[in-house]
Motif scaffolding. Sequence first.
Motif, mmCIF file in Angstrom:
data_model
loop_
_atom_site.group_PDB
_atom_site.id
_atom_site.type_symbol
_atom_site.label_atom_id
_atom_site.label_comp_id
_atom_site.label_asym_id
_atom_site.label_seq_id
_atom_site.Cartn_x
_atom_site.Cartn_y
_atom_site.Cartn_z
ATOM 1 N N LYS A 7 -35.000 51.338 12.432
ATOM 2 C CA LYS A 7 -36.393 51.356 11.871
ATOM 3 C C LYS A 7 -36.954 49.714 11.794
ATOM 4 C CE LYS A 7 -35.741 55.473 8.822
ATOM 5 N NZ LYS A 7 -35.153 55.648 7.593
ATOM 6 N N THR A 8 -36.144 48.892 12.530
ATOM 7 C CA THR A 8 -36.602 47.347 12.373
ATOM 8 C C THR A 8 -36.398 46.979 13.861
ATOM 9 O OG1 THR A 8 -34.026 46.614 12.615
ATOM 10 C CG2 THR A 8 -34.782 47.185 10.523
ATOM 11 N N ASP A 9 -36.490 45.490 14.012
ATOM 12 C CA ASP A 9 -36.627 44.872 15.332
ATOM 13 C C ASP A 9 -35.211 44.430 15.609
ATOM 14 O OD1 ASP A 9 -39.420 45.548 15.591
ATOM 15 O OD2 ASP A 9 -40.045 43.676 14.637
ATOM 16 N N TRP A 10 -34.277 44.635 14.874
ATOM 17 C CA TRP A 10 -32.985 44.037 15.216
ATOM 18 C C TRP A 10 -32.200 45.102 16.063
ATOM 19 C CZ3 TRP A 10 -31.714 39.502 13.721
ATOM 20 C CH2 TRP A 10 -32.260 39.225 12.567
ATOM 21 N N HIS A 11 -31.390 44.554 16.871
ATOM 22 C CA HIS A 11 -30.524 45.268 18.086
ATOM 23 C C HIS A 11 -29.066 44.833 17.899
ATOM 24 C CE1 HIS A 11 -34.449 46.035 19.885
ATOM 25 N NE2 HIS A 11 -34.807 44.825 19.830
ATOM 26 N N ILE A 12 -28.363 45.806 17.981
ATOM 27 C CA ILE A 12 -26.875 45.289 17.741
ATOM 28 C C ILE A 12 -26.322 44.601 19.103
ATOM 29 C CG2 ILE A 12 -24.522 46.356 17.687
ATOM 30 C CD1 ILE A 12 -25.683 48.457 15.577
ATOM 31 N N ARG A 13 -26.212 43.495 19.145
ATOM 32 C CA ARG A 13 -25.715 42.941 19.945
ATOM 33 C C ARG A 13 -24.134 43.149 20.295
ATOM 34 N NH1 ARG A 13 -26.543 37.656 22.806
ATOM 35 N NH2 ARG A 13 -24.791 37.960 24.632
ATOM 36 N N GLU A 14 -23.441 43.229 19.308
ATOM 37 C CA GLU A 14 -22.082 43.601 19.418
ATOM 38 C C GLU A 14 -21.538 44.180 17.903
ATOM 39 O OE1 GLU A 14 -18.125 42.870 21.798
ATOM 40 O OE2 GLU A 14 -19.725 41.124 21.816
ATOM 41 N N GLU A 15 -20.447 45.044 18.201
ATOM 42 C CA GLU A 15 -19.796 45.504 17.127
ATOM 43 C C GLU A 15 -18.326 44.837 17.070
ATOM 44 O OE1 GLU A 15 -19.004 49.580 14.605
ATOM 45 O OE2 GLU A 15 -18.345 49.558 16.821
ATOM 46 N N ILE A 16 -17.922 44.101 16.180
ATOM 47 C CA ILE A 16 -16.697 43.591 15.925
ATOM 48 C C ILE A 16 -15.823 44.156 14.937
ATOM 49 C CG2 ILE A 16 -15.466 41.297 15.707
ATOM 50 C CD1 ILE A 16 -18.247 40.160 16.525
ATOM 51 N N ILE A 17 -14.650 44.336 15.113
ATOM 52 C CA ILE A 17 -13.862 45.066 14.281
ATOM 53 C C ILE A 17 -12.916 44.067 13.805
ATOM 54 C CG2 ILE A 17 -11.997 47.014 14.035
ATOM 55 C CD1 ILE A 17 -13.364 48.480 16.170
ATOM 56 N N TRP A 18 -12.752 43.840 12.485
ATOM 57 C CA TRP A 18 -11.904 43.079 11.897
ATOM 58 C C TRP A 18 -10.687 43.898 11.222
ATOM 59 C CZ3 TRP A 18 -12.105 41.298 6.093
ATOM 60 C CH2 TRP A 18 -10.602 40.435 5.797
ATOM 61 N N ASN A 19 -9.495 43.601 12.031
ATOM 62 C CA ASN A 19 -8.444 44.388 11.491
ATOM 63 C C ASN A 19 -7.783 43.405 10.627
ATOM 64 O OD1 ASN A 19 -5.936 45.424 11.395
ATOM 65 N ND2 ASN A 19 -5.486 45.512 13.542
ATOM 66 N N ARG A 20 -7.522 43.882 9.342
ATOM 67 C CA ARG A 20 -7.018 43.235 8.389
ATOM 68 C C ARG A 20 -5.515 43.434 8.250
ATOM 69 N NH1 ARG A 20 -10.740 46.235 4.935
ATOM 70 N NH2 ARG A 20 -8.995 47.304 4.401
ATOM 71 N N GLY A 21 -5.046 44.367 8.935
ATOM 72 C CA GLY A 21 -3.677 44.809 8.850
ATOM 73 C C GLY A 21 -3.137 45.387 7.493
ATOM 74 N N SER A 22 -3.815 45.649 6.540
ATOM 75 C CA SER A 22 -3.371 46.033 5.346
ATOM 76 C C SER A 22 -4.808 46.342 4.728
ATOM 77 C CB SER A 22 -2.591 45.063 4.470
ATOM 78 O OG SER A 22 -3.172 44.141 4.186
ATOM 79 N N GLY A 23 -4.587 47.276 3.699
ATOM 80 C CA GLY A 23 -5.688 47.548 2.612
ATOM 81 C C GLY A 23 -5.243 48.597 1.703
#
Length: 159
Positions: A7-23
Motif C-alpha cells: 500500500k506504499t511506494d516503498w520497495h523491498i530492495r533486500e531482506e537481510i537475516i540477522w542470525n543472533r546464534g541464540s534466543g
Amino acid sequence: PWEWLTKTDWHIREEIIWNRGSGPEISGYRFIQTDERIYWLCKGSKHPRLSNAHRQFTSVWKFAPDMRNDHPAPYPLILPVRCIESVLTEPGVVLDPYNGSGTTGVAAKLLGHDYIGFDVSQKYLAEARERIENIPQRDVIKFSEASVGSNMPTVLDLL
C-alpha cells in the motif's frame, strides 16, 4: 511487513537475516528463534549501489547480541554500522523508531550522520541520549572493529 508495503511506494530492495546464534524460548511451544529480519527499503526507481567493500557480504549476518547491554533486546554495534555504512555514502539522517539503548544512534554519530530516535521508555531515551552524547570507549573500539571503511569522514577522523 508485506501487507502494508503493498500500500506504499516503498520497495523491498533486500531482506537481510540477522542470525543472533541464540534466543529465548521458554514456553516450549515453538522452536527457538535465533534470527531477525532487516528490510532494506527503497522508494522510486533509483537504487543505491553497494561499494566494493560492502558487496562481499551475504544476506545472512551472524553476530551475537551485545550481552553487556542491559536492554532486553540488545544488538551489537556492528549491525547498524554495517547497515548505515552500506547505503549512506553522503551525510544524512538516520531514523530509528525503536531507539532502545541508542546503539543505532552511536553508529550514526560515529559515521558522521545526524540521528533521530524514538522510544516509549523515558528511561531508555535518557540512557541512550547520554550514550550518544558521550560515546563510551568500548563503543569506539567496537566501531573501529566493525567499520569496513567508507568515503565518509567519521567522528574518529576528528579525534
